[in-house]
Design an enzyme around this catalytic site. Sequence first.
Site, PDB file in Angstrom:
ATOM      1  N   TYR A  28       0.853  -1.244   0.123  1.00 36.10           N
ATOM      2  CA  TYR A  28       0.169   0.197  -0.083  1.00 36.10           C
ATOM      3  C   TYR A  28       0.944   1.309   0.010  1.00 36.10           C
ATOM      4  O   TYR A  28       0.631   2.040  -0.818  1.00 36.10           O
ATOM      5  CB  TYR A  28      -0.976  -0.117   1.207  1.00 36.10           C
ATOM      6  CG  TYR A  28      -1.839   1.116   1.342  1.00 36.10           C
ATOM      7  CD1 TYR A  28      -3.021   1.474   0.414  1.00 36.10           C
ATOM      8  CD2 TYR A  28      -1.585   2.131   2.219  1.00 36.10           C
ATOM      9  CE1 TYR A  28      -3.729   2.347   0.614  1.00 36.10           C
ATOM     10  CE2 TYR A  28      -2.487   2.904   2.612  1.00 36.10           C
ATOM     11  CZ  TYR A  28      -3.399   3.415   1.677  1.00 36.10           C
ATOM     12  OH  TYR A  28      -4.144   4.543   1.502  1.00 36.10           O
ATOM     13  N   GLU A  50     -11.740   5.209   4.815  1.00 34.85           N
ATOM     14  CA  GLU A  50     -11.270   5.978   5.901  1.00 34.85           C
ATOM     15  C   GLU A  50     -12.208   6.295   7.130  1.00 34.85           C
ATOM     16  O   GLU A  50     -11.789   6.364   8.328  1.00 34.85           O
ATOM     17  CB  GLU A  50     -10.795   7.562   5.445  1.00 34.85           C
ATOM     18  CG  GLU A  50      -9.516   7.673   4.472  1.00 34.85           C
ATOM     19  CD  GLU A  50      -8.331   7.182   5.126  1.00 34.85           C
ATOM     20  OE1 GLU A  50      -8.149   6.900   6.343  1.00 34.85           O
ATOM     21  OE2 GLU A  50      -7.373   6.665   4.240  1.00 34.85           O
ATOM     22  N   TRP A  58      -5.660   0.813  10.270  1.00 40.34           N
ATOM     23  CA  TRP A  58      -5.529   0.893   8.822  1.00 40.34           C
ATOM     24  C   TRP A  58      -5.211  -0.422   8.377  1.00 40.34           C
ATOM     25  O   TRP A  58      -5.898  -0.911   7.461  1.00 40.34           O
ATOM     26  CB  TRP A  58      -4.911   1.924   8.111  1.00 40.34           C
ATOM     27  CG  TRP A  58      -4.773   1.825   6.715  1.00 40.34           C
ATOM     28  CD1 TRP A  58      -3.928   1.437   5.904  1.00 40.34           C
ATOM     29  CD2 TRP A  58      -5.966   2.261   6.030  1.00 40.34           C
ATOM     30  NE1 TRP A  58      -4.496   1.716   4.526  1.00 40.34           N
ATOM     31  CE2 TRP A  58      -5.732   1.955   4.507  1.00 40.34           C
ATOM     32  CE3 TRP A  58      -6.894   2.742   6.435  1.00 40.34           C
ATOM     33  CZ2 TRP A  58      -6.711   2.432   3.681  1.00 40.34           C
ATOM     34  CZ3 TRP A  58      -8.193   3.012   5.413  1.00 40.34           C
ATOM     35  CH2 TRP A  58      -7.852   2.832   4.088  1.00 40.34           C
TER      36      TRP A  58
END
Length: 195
Positions: A28, A50, A58
């Site tokens: 990522y 988000e 995350w």
Amino acid sequence: METTLTVAGPDGLPRCPWGVAPDDYREYHDTEWGRPVRGDDALFERLSLEAFQSGLSWLTILRRREGFRAAFAGFSIEKVAAFTEEDVARLLGDAGIIRNRLKIEAAISNARAAAGWAEGELTELIWSHAPEPGAHVVPRGLGDIQATTPESVALSKALKKRGFRFVGPTTAYALMQACGLVDDHLADCFVRTGR
């Protein structure tokens, strides 16, 4: 002056510390985070993820991303806007996503808020809050990265004014980082220096 606090990955390349491991983070970090994202559905996906991340790691979201895409019709604004109470019940039972009713309902509500907009209007709204070129300070260490900025506060207010939920200034700034409105890769990170 503080030295840049990058960390060498398994390939020897200097990365932001969070982007070294595990492999999900490294991929990522190296290929997505901080790269410009445009397109209403693509930005709706990032904004939704988000919001789901709020209060969580995350990595939890990243590892369930394909589950989210399947559950939310590829984050098509038009399709998610048409979700019904049956879809909410389906999503609450889907172990492939975060089963938080408030966040699920916010994603659907946000799609409904954007559904009537002209093509590109969400993209334009979000990108209109990018700092002027050269105005964003290149972070040398993680301590240089803020959780919010005046631009993220303004973006949050603009989205809320248009009916969006779960889009506070911190979430708005995380979106800005993820979608390339700002580049918060550390100064010596190979992603920044190799662009």
